[in-house]
Design a protein around this motif. Structure first.
Motif, PDB file in Angstrom:
ATOM      1  N   ALA A  32       0.818  -1.218   0.000  1.00 29.82           N
ATOM      2  CA  ALA A  32       0.000   0.000   0.000  1.00 29.82           C
ATOM      3  C   ALA A  32       0.850   1.266   0.000  1.00 29.82           C
ATOM      4  N   THR A  33       2.152   1.143   0.270  1.00 29.89           N
ATOM      5  CA  THR A  33       3.032   2.325   0.302  1.00 29.89           C
ATOM      6  C   THR A  33       3.755   2.571  -1.019  1.00 29.89           C
ATOM      7  N   ILE A  34       3.592   1.683  -1.988  1.00 30.83           N
ATOM      8  CA  ILE A  34       4.368   1.765  -3.228  1.00 30.83           C
ATOM      9  C   ILE A  34       3.697   2.664  -4.250  1.00 30.83           C
ATOM     10  N   ALA A  35       4.511   3.472  -4.913  1.00 34.26           N
ATOM     11  CA  ALA A  35       4.072   4.258  -6.074  1.00 34.26           C
ATOM     12  C   ALA A  35       5.188   4.137  -7.113  1.00 34.26           C
ATOM     13  N   TRP A  36       4.825   3.736  -8.320  1.00 30.03           N
ATOM     14  CA  TRP A  36       5.813   3.505  -9.368  1.00 30.03           C
ATOM     15  C   TRP A  36       5.929   4.711 -10.285  1.00 30.03           C
ATOM     16  N   PRO A  37       7.145   4.992 -10.783  1.00 27.83           N
ATOM     17  CA  PRO A  37       7.293   6.057 -11.788  1.00 27.83           C
ATOM     18  C   PRO A  37       6.667   5.607 -13.118  1.00 27.83           C
ATOM     19  N   ASP A  38       6.404   6.574 -13.990  1.00 31.94           N
ATOM     20  CA  ASP A  38       5.762   6.279 -15.276  1.00 31.94           C
ATOM     21  C   ASP A  38       6.568   5.312 -16.131  1.00 31.94           C
ATOM     22  N   SER A  39       7.885   5.259 -15.944  1.00 36.10           N
ATOM     23  CA  SER A  39       8.730   4.381 -16.764  1.00 36.10           C
ATOM     24  C   SER A  39       8.550   2.901 -16.435  1.00 36.10           C
ATOM     25  N   VAL A  40       7.864   2.597 -15.351  1.00 39.73           N
ATOM     26  CA  VAL A  40       7.638   1.213 -14.955  1.00 39.73           C
ATOM     27  C   VAL A  40       6.311   0.745 -15.556  1.00 39.73           C
ATOM     28  N   ALA A  41       6.391  -0.294 -16.380  1.00 36.14           N
ATOM     29  CA  ALA A  41       5.203  -0.809 -17.078  1.00 36.14           C
ATOM     30  C   ALA A  41       4.386  -1.751 -16.202  1.00 36.14           C
ATOM     31  N   GLY A  42       5.023  -2.347 -15.221  1.00 34.62           N
ATOM     32  CA  GLY A  42       4.337  -3.300 -14.352  1.00 34.62           C
ATOM     33  C   GLY A  42       5.236  -3.694 -13.200  1.00 34.62           C
ATOM     34  N   CYS A  43       4.770  -4.632 -12.402  1.00 39.60           N
ATOM     35  CA  CYS A  43       5.582  -5.108 -11.288  1.00 39.60           C
ATOM     36  C   CYS A  43       5.267  -6.575 -11.048  1.00 39.60           C
ATOM     37  N   ALA A  44       6.145  -7.219 -10.318  1.00 37.51           N
ATOM     38  CA  ALA A  44       5.961  -8.630  -9.978  1.00 37.51           C
ATOM     39  C   ALA A  44       6.486  -8.873  -8.571  1.00 37.51           C
ATOM     40  N   LEU A  45       5.907  -9.850  -7.931  1.00 37.65           N
ATOM     41  CA  LEU A  45       6.292 -10.205  -6.573  1.00 37.65           C
ATOM     42  C   LEU A  45       6.442 -11.715  -6.491  1.00 37.65           C
ATOM     43  N   VAL A  46       7.479 -12.143  -5.792  1.00 34.64           N
ATOM     44  CA  VAL A  46       7.692 -13.566  -5.507  1.00 34.64           C
ATOM     45  C   VAL A  46       7.531 -13.742  -4.006  1.00 34.64           C
ATOM     46  N   VAL A  47       6.694 -14.683  -3.620  1.00 33.13           N
ATOM     47  CA  VAL A  47       6.465 -14.929  -2.205  1.00 33.13           C
ATOM     48  C   VAL A  47       6.213 -16.426  -2.000  1.00 33.13           C
ATOM     49  N   GLU A  48       6.691 -16.941  -0.879  1.00 29.62           N
ATOM     50  CA  GLU A  48       6.467 -18.342  -0.524  1.00 29.62           C
ATOM     51  C   GLU A  48       5.389 -18.412   0.546  1.00 29.62           C
ATOM     52  N   ARG A  49       4.533 -19.412   0.423  1.00 28.70           N
ATOM     53  CA  ARG A  49       3.458 -19.602   1.393  1.00 28.70           C
ATOM     54  C   ARG A  49       3.208 -21.085   1.593  1.00 28.70           C
ATOM     55  N   LEU A  50       2.516 -21.399   2.688  1.00 28.34           N
ATOM     56  CA  LEU A  50       2.022 -22.751   2.916  1.00 28.34           C
ATOM     57  C   LEU A  50       0.604 -22.816   2.379  1.00 28.34           C
ATOM     58  N   MET A  51       0.269 -23.935   1.768  1.00 33.24           N
ATOM     59  CA  MET A  51      -1.033 -24.094   1.153  1.00 33.24           C
ATOM     60  C   MET A  51      -1.635 -25.407   1.651  1.00 33.24           C
ATOM     61  N   LEU A  52      -2.943 -25.379   1.877  1.00 37.78           N
ATOM     62  CA  LEU A  52      -3.653 -26.584   2.275  1.00 37.78           C
ATOM     63  C   LEU A  52      -4.539 -27.047   1.130  1.00 37.78           C
ATOM     64  N   PRO A  53      -4.822 -28.339   1.073  1.00 37.82           N
ATOM     65  CA  PRO A  53      -5.690 -28.839   0.006  1.00 37.82           C
ATOM     66  C   PRO A  53      -7.125 -28.344   0.179  1.00 37.82           C
ATOM     67  N   ALA A  54      -7.887 -28.387  -0.906  1.00 34.31           N
ATOM     68  CA  ALA A  54      -9.295 -27.991  -0.858  1.00 34.31           C
ATOM     69  C   ALA A  54     -10.015 -28.809   0.204  1.00 34.31           C
ATOM     70  N   GLY A  55     -10.880 -28.171   0.932  1.00 31.65           N
ATOM     71  CA  GLY A  55     -11.647 -28.850   1.965  1.00 31.65           C
ATOM     72  C   GLY A  55     -11.015 -28.777   3.341  1.00 31.65           C
ATOM     73  N   ALA A  56      -9.756 -28.404   3.431  1.00 26.71           N
ATOM     74  CA  ALA A  56      -9.079 -28.355   4.731  1.00 26.71           C
ATOM     75  C   ALA A  56      -9.619 -27.245   5.617  1.00 26.71           C
ATOM     76  N   GLU A  57     -10.256 -26.248   5.010  1.00 29.61           N
ATOM     77  CA  GLU A  57     -10.773 -25.136   5.809  1.00 29.61           C
ATOM     78  C   GLU A  57     -11.846 -25.602   6.793  1.00 29.61           C
ATOM     79  N   THR A  58     -12.483 -26.734   6.525  1.00 31.25           N
ATOM     80  CA  THR A  58     -13.491 -27.245   7.461  1.00 31.25           C
ATOM     81  C   THR A  58     -12.856 -27.779   8.738  1.00 31.25           C
ATOM     82  N   ASP A  59     -11.534 -28.052   8.699  1.00 29.23           N
ATOM     83  CA  ASP A  59     -10.825 -28.574   9.866  1.00 29.23           C
ATOM     84  C   ASP A  59     -10.220 -27.485  10.745  1.00 29.23           C
ATOM     85  N   VAL A  60     -10.243 -26.238  10.286  1.00 25.51           N
ATOM     86  CA  VAL A  60      -9.602 -25.157  11.032  1.00 25.51           C
ATOM     87  C   VAL A  60     -10.315 -24.954  12.369  1.00 25.51           C
ATOM     88  N   PRO A  61      -9.554 -24.971  13.462  1.00 25.17           N
ATOM     89  CA  PRO A  61     -10.168 -24.725  14.775  1.00 25.17           C
ATOM     90  C   PRO A  61     -10.812 -23.335  14.822  1.00 25.17           C
TER      91      PRO A  61
END
Length: 194
Positions: free
Chosen positions: A97-126
């Motif tokens: 939310a703090t980023i502002a790009w100059p006009d010379s930037v056509a786009g941006c990309a982000l790489v992030v690692e996360r943990l993922m659960l299979p579909a249906g696992a949300e029913t098991d969340v305490p």
């Protein structure tokens, strides 16, 4: 722009072993995914500016030469330029939310690692647990999978994502698509709103 890749950053202008993709944005996202893969897992999030390769050559010839962009690129080709390391301890959404790009930037990309659960696992969340407890619960879940997400957006609204599972860490196992990580794509697109 800073932390400009010289020899250890993502290859510029499609000069890598990245397979040819349908769009310049897809090629850029796959280049960044390949670069992140070479760094290994358990890395902090990384932010990239995406600039028009031919415009970069015209405006910054010395930098273009340093990046190996000595010849004309295909029209619309994008060059990823890694930015400073993201501040630790700041939630990703707050930082974006703090980023502002100059006009010379056509786009941006982000790489992030996360943990993922299979579909249906949300029913098991305490019920009634906070974010920290939820993160611990997900990390201990026997079906969790580690995933590296590379998401790119352009000013014109184009989006692309590449997902790589740690257990299938191979360039031939990377899943791509424009709507794989919609929330992150929305947050990146918001960095171009005025």
């Amino acid at each position: 722009m800073s932390n400009i890749p010289t020899g250890d950053g993502p290859p510029a202008g499609g000069t890598s072993g990245t397979p040819m993709a349908a769009s310049p944005l897809t090629r850029a996202v796959l280049e960044i995914d390949e670069y992140a893969s070479g760094l290994g897992w358990d890395r902090p999030a990384r932010l990239f500016a995406l600039v028009d390769t031919n415009a970069l050559r015209g405006q910054e010839p010395g930098l273009a030469q340093q990046l190996g962009l000595d010849t004309d690129a295909e029209p619309g080709s994008l060059t990823p330029i890694e930015q400073d390391e993201l501040p630790s301890g700041t939630p990703l959404d707050e930082f974006l939310a703090t980023i502002a790009w100059p006009d010379s930037v056509a786009g941006c990309a982000l790489v992030v690692e996360r943990l993922m659960l299979p579909a249906g696992a949300e029913t098991d969340v305490p019920q009634g647990i906070g974010d920290e407890e939820l993160a611990q619960w997900v990390a201990a879940h026997p079906s969790r999978q580690e995933v590296r997400m590379t998401v790119g957006v352009l000013r014109d609204g184009s989006r692309e994502s590449a997902l790589r599972l740690r257990e299938k860490d191979s360039p031939t196992e990377v899943l791509t698509g424009s709507s794989l990580v919609p929330g992150l794509a929305e947050a990146l697109a918001a960095t171009f709103e005025e």
